[in-house]
Motif scaffolding. Sequence first.
Motif: not given
Length: 503
Positions: A338-343, A368-373
């Motif tokens: 997994e890849y997880a909690r990447i921002s 999962h749980d990836i964000s670009f903000k």
Amino acid sequence: MVEFFSVPSIKDFAEPVNKDYKVFINGRECPVYDARSSAVPYNGYNDVGAAFQRPKNQSETAAFLRVTADEELRFSVEFAAAPADCPASVLTGAKKSLRTPAVVRPLEKNVSVKETGNRAEFTVTEAGTYIFEPYGRHCALHVFVDAPRVYDKEGATMYFGAGLHFTGVINVKSGDRIFLDNGALVYGSILAHDATDVKIYGNGVLDDSYEVRITPHCYEDYTKGNIRLYNCKNVSVEGIILRDSANWCFSMYECEDIFIDNVKIVGQWRYNTDGIDLMNCRRVNIENCFVRSFDDSICMKATEGFKGDVTDISVKNCTLWCDWGRTLEIGLETACDEYARISFENCYLVHNSAAALDVQGGNYARLHDISFKDMAVEFEYGALPEQMQTSSAEYDAKGGVMRPALIAVGNPAMIDMDMYKYLFTEEQLADPRRGTVENARFENIRVYLDEGVNMPASYVRSFYEGFEFKDIVIENVTVNGKRITAEKDLNLTIERVKNFSLK
């Protein structure tokens, strides 16, 4: 207080001063140094003659300066009518001159430029990276403005003072403190295996230009690049400039608890000179950095040869310029569970190539749980198209232009790609698993298109039945200030996605 970065000359060997720019800051002349960059997007290997070595005639001379200040900076820049070192191959079609109205990027910094002939004036009021461009994206001047900071040089176990240092490979052990003082130019690489509690810091330059690449891929330490860390923990890298790597510039493998702050990566032009690569790493913070790379700028990977998932990664407050490949990337290699909690947060993407914001599940990991903000993404007019070099033929744009993707989410399987099959065993090539993407958000994405640039494409698509993506959100995208709420206006393709939302 205003302090310049300046390398003292040594008889018969001096750091070359850039020929295209003369810069005055608050009335004082500031030293400007060379940073060779890619002139054309022509990546791969030259399989005729010197294998793995990129011909110098595919590059050009850019420039950089560094200044530390706690006051407003008034710049007066004199620049050549035409750059001294730029190959003719970038002059295509009717475009016989590189000269364009000068701009300072990132555009959101709102730095206005007053031009009079071949002189420009502008003012900078805060620390950060600024890029002065009188020739479009070619032969740019990179301006690094730092706030004053006091480093603990007394605690250094390796100290490099102002001047030139020829070190070769610097092998790092646990507890080391490597300090590059203001004015230090260190020709060498930093390599660490199984080290803990390490600090690499200062205001100097680490330059890898004397290293020759000897392998086709970049995972092993036969070629080091600027910095290469294997199975290291509790490492911080702060303040230094990395220049002219032989392959991946700053790469980490099976590392944990890494802190990277205010690092500048510039002068990367050789084949596959990614900026920052995290391979099977966990708990990494990257902030306040500048990365200009000739391949992916900041990238998170996992391969069969290394162990562990990719989790808890944060990238924020960075300025990025990608001359080839993908600017902010997850993948393509995703051979872990997994890849997880990447921002990714609050970054400026001033030049992009294949894709700006990218998630590619090329193996079998669950992403999962990836964000670009809070991303500001710029697309300039007339960017040249990417090509792979497989022979000694010169680059030829053939009248084409690059059309980068804005958002790219997919799972193209590496085992189906001929160029990567040599990396896998027969058993791995028969693996039926494919990557998936879940709970990914793209929020507050501000796009700036130069005049004449069409809306870049975006896509969210799984290529394989039975491996659908789910819970993907794109929210508050603006293009030149106008909010986009329709898929057609975003030039968006969606395939095999459950619970997709465009707001």
